[in-house]
Design an enzyme around this catalytic site. Sequence first.
Site, PDB file in Angstrom:
ATOM      1  N   THR A   7      40.627  33.975  45.713  1.00  0.00           N
ATOM      2  CA  THR A   7      40.764  35.416  45.522  1.00  0.00           C
ATOM      3  C   THR A   7      40.514  35.734  44.065  1.00  0.00           C
ATOM      4  O   THR A   7      40.371  34.833  43.245  1.00  0.00           O
ATOM      5  CB  THR A   7      42.170  35.904  45.941  1.00  0.00           C
ATOM      6  OG1 THR A   7      42.124  37.314  46.084  1.00  0.00           O
ATOM      7  CG2 THR A   7      43.223  35.542  44.927  1.00  0.00           C
ATOM      8  N   GLY A 162      32.982  39.489  42.408  1.00  0.00           N
ATOM      9  CA  GLY A 162      32.518  39.393  43.790  1.00  0.00           C
ATOM     10  C   GLY A 162      31.060  38.989  43.897  1.00  0.00           C
ATOM     11  O   GLY A 162      30.655  38.348  44.866  1.00  0.00           O
ATOM     12  N   CYS A 165      31.503  34.857  42.528  1.00  0.00           N
ATOM     13  CA  CYS A 165      32.426  33.887  43.123  1.00  0.00           C
ATOM     14  C   CYS A 165      32.336  33.946  44.649  1.00  0.00           C
ATOM     15  O   CYS A 165      32.539  35.014  45.235  1.00  0.00           O
ATOM     16  CB  CYS A 165      33.859  34.189  42.667  1.00  0.00           C
ATOM     17  SG  CYS A 165      35.092  33.117  43.437  1.00  0.00           S
ATOM     18  N   THR A 168      35.364  35.471  46.579  1.00  0.00           N
ATOM     19  CA  THR A 168      35.748  36.843  46.252  1.00  0.00           C
ATOM     20  C   THR A 168      34.766  37.798  46.917  1.00  0.00           C
ATOM     21  O   THR A 168      33.557  37.607  46.812  1.00  0.00           O
ATOM     22  CB  THR A 168      35.718  37.052  44.720  1.00  0.00           C
ATOM     23  OG1 THR A 168      36.614  36.125  44.108  1.00  0.00           O
ATOM     24  CG2 THR A 168      36.125  38.465  44.339  1.00  0.00           C
TER      25      THR A 168
END
Length: 178
Positions: A7, A162, A165, A168
């Site tokens: 996350t 985002g 990763c 994410t």
Amino acid sequence: MEQFHGTTIVSVRRGDKVALGGDGQVTLGNIVMKGGAKKVRRIYNGKVMVGFAGGTADAFSLLDRFEAKLEKHQGNLTRAAVELAKDWRTDRMLRRLEAMLIAADATTTLVITGNGDVLDPEGGICAIGSGGAYAQAAAKALADNTELSPREIVEKSLEIAGDMCIYTNHNRVIETIE
């Protein structure tokens, strides 16, 4: 058994405003189990924002304990975090929990680590989780070079994380205190 993980949680404080945001992806190994999880919440009558990263069950366990500490210490964020960290270091069950928290209220932002450390982030910017380094670098660059609000910086930082990763996504939850 594989752990749920991955996350990005990021917080930015600028002046008397603070924002805390996170993405919504929950991953088990190499499988996306959920894309719309809510990892940022308000607790203590809406006065404290908390974001968590790590094992989902572990994070919820820590969140419950942290909320109890906040109640016990009448919303004193620093005292509650230090007391949680003490428990984390001394309780054998808690030491096995794999999670991290960012907590913020109107005046303070703290990172509570899996080692039981309580950190006051430098410059009012912090991030945790698999995309944390990307989000923190983006947030620092934006804070240093723009006049964007904390919310706008958090939003853009999560977007960048985002993009970079694999753990994410772009489903974001952002809370603010002004």
